[in-house]
Every structure is written in C-alpha cells, then in structure tokens.
Design an enzyme around this catalytic site. Structure first.
Site, short mmCIF file in Angstrom:
data_model
loop_
_atom_site.label_atom_id
_atom_site.label_comp_id
_atom_site.label_asym_id
_atom_site.label_seq_id
_atom_site.Cartn_x
_atom_site.Cartn_y
_atom_site.Cartn_z
N HIS A 68 3.58 4.92 -0.26
CA HIS A 68 4.52 5.37 0.76
C HIS A 68 3.78 6.06 1.90
O HIS A 68 3.19 7.13 1.72
CB HIS A 68 5.57 6.32 0.18
CG HIS A 68 6.57 6.75 1.21
ND1 HIS A 68 7.72 6.03 1.46
CD2 HIS A 68 6.56 7.79 2.08
CE1 HIS A 68 8.39 6.63 2.44
NE2 HIS A 68 7.71 7.69 2.84
N ASN B 139 7.27 -1.10 14.36
CA ASN B 139 8.07 -0.12 15.09
C ASN B 139 7.73 1.25 14.55
O ASN B 139 7.82 1.48 13.33
CB ASN B 139 9.57 -0.40 14.92
CG ASN B 139 9.99 -1.72 15.54
OD1 ASN B 139 9.51 -2.07 16.62
ND2 ASN B 139 10.86 -2.45 14.88
N HIS C 298 9.17 3.82 5.91
CA HIS C 298 8.06 3.41 5.03
C HIS C 298 7.36 2.36 5.87
O HIS C 298 7.97 1.32 6.18
CB HIS C 298 8.62 2.85 3.71
CG HIS C 298 7.58 2.34 2.74
ND1 HIS C 298 7.57 2.70 1.40
CD2 HIS C 298 6.56 1.45 2.88
CE1 HIS C 298 6.58 2.08 0.77
NE2 HIS C 298 5.95 1.31 1.65
N HIS D 51 5.87 -0.52 7.86
CA HIS D 51 6.02 -1.96 7.59
C HIS D 51 5.67 -2.75 8.84
O HIS D 51 5.75 -2.24 9.97
CB HIS D 51 7.44 -2.30 7.12
CG HIS D 51 8.51 -1.79 8.03
ND1 HIS D 51 8.96 -0.49 7.99
CD2 HIS D 51 9.20 -2.41 9.03
CE1 HIS D 51 9.90 -0.33 8.91
NE2 HIS D 51 10.06 -1.47 9.56
P1 AMP Z 1 12.49 -1.38 11.50
O1 AMP Z 1 13.65 -1.43 12.45
O2 AMP Z 1 11.20 -1.75 12.13
O3 AMP Z 1 12.44 -0.07 10.74
O4 AMP Z 1 12.77 -2.55 10.46
C1 AMP Z 1 13.38 -2.39 9.21
C2 AMP Z 1 13.73 -3.78 8.76
O5 AMP Z 1 14.01 -3.74 7.38
C3 AMP Z 1 14.97 -4.36 9.46
O6 AMP Z 1 14.58 -5.58 10.10
C4 AMP Z 1 15.95 -4.58 8.32
O7 AMP Z 1 16.69 -5.76 8.48
C5 AMP Z 1 15.02 -4.68 7.12
N1 AMP Z 1 15.60 -4.31 5.86
C6 AMP Z 1 16.27 -3.18 5.55
N2 AMP Z 1 16.61 -3.16 4.26
C7 AMP Z 1 16.15 -4.31 3.72
C8 AMP Z 1 16.18 -4.88 2.42
N3 AMP Z 1 16.77 -4.26 1.37
N4 AMP Z 1 15.60 -6.10 2.24
C9 AMP Z 1 14.99 -6.74 3.28
N5 AMP Z 1 14.92 -6.24 4.52
C10 AMP Z 1 15.50 -5.05 4.75
ZN ZN Z 2 8.60 4.35 0.64
#
Ligand code: AMP
Ligand code: ZN
Length: 112
Positions: free
Chosen positions: A46, A86, A97, A99
C-alpha cells in the site's frame, strides 16, 4: 490497509478480473473503462499516491513499469498505449492506493 479497496483486490476479498499477477503487483480490468482496453496496475504494497513515493518504496513502481510491455503485448496493444497516474484531488484520484491506468485498443485522443 483494511479500508483500501485495492488492498482488498490484492488479498482477494474484492473480486477482480486479473490479467497479470506476481508477488509484487496485480493488473486487472477497470470497472468503468475509458478505452476499449483499460487496465489498472497496482503494487501489492500500500502506497497512497505518487506523492508518497521515495527511494525505499519506488522499486514497487519500477517493477510495474518493467512488466508493462509484457502486459500490453498479452492484451494485443500492438499499436501503442498510454500509461496514466492520477495523483491527488486536482488530478481526480479516487482510490488512494497508487495505480497506473493502461489504456489502449483505439487511437487515443491527445491528453497532454
Ligand atoms: P483514479 O481516478 O485514478 O483514482 O482511478 C481509480 C480507478 O479505479 C477508476 O478508473 C475506477 O473505475 C477503478 N475502480 C474502482 N474500484 C474498482 C474495482 N473494484 N475494480 C476495478 N476497478 C475499480
Ligand atoms: Zn491499499
């Protein structure tokens, strides 16, 4: 972290459609795809955001980038792709977290 949805994806308590996993990272399909192929790549450790990166935890990010070509190839992204992070509220980060979005499968519009 117990209240982090991506940590829950790592431990399997929230389901995901995984395209790649190893001991350091998971890559899975985004729930709300913004392109024909939209994958989310996360470290298993994390780290809240890019703003928390330092010399100690950044190898987790380097590992993700080292696997990008393999993951992109497995998804047929032969024409190219975009990797997006982002960081923080102004960038629209919704999951704290770290990504990396892997986007492709069409000609992408100019973003930067
Ligand atoms: P961000 O806006 O960069 O924080 O992106 C977070 C991303 O996570 C978004 O594109 C969401 O659609 C995606 N997301 C959130 N929850 C899940 C989940 N359980 N499984 C897959 N994608 C997810
Ligand atoms: Zn996490």
């Amino acid at each position: 972290m117990s209240d982090c949805i991506f940590c829950k994806i790592v431990d399997g308590s929230i389901p995901s459609k995984k395209v790649y996993e190893d001991d350091k990272m998971v890559a899975f399909y985004d729930l709300e795809p913004q392109a024909p192929v939209h994958i989310v790549m996360i470290p298993k450790t994390h780290i809240a955001s890019a703003n928390e990166l330092d010399e100690h935890n950044s190898p987790a990010v380097a590992h993700i980038f080292s696997k990008v070509p393999e993951i992109a190839k497995s998804l047929g992204l032969n024409g190219g792709y975009r990797v997006v992070n982002n960081c923080g509220a102004d960038a629209g980060q919704t999951v704290f977290h770290i990504h990396f979005h892997l986007l492709g499968g069409e000609t992408l519009g100019t973003m930067v």
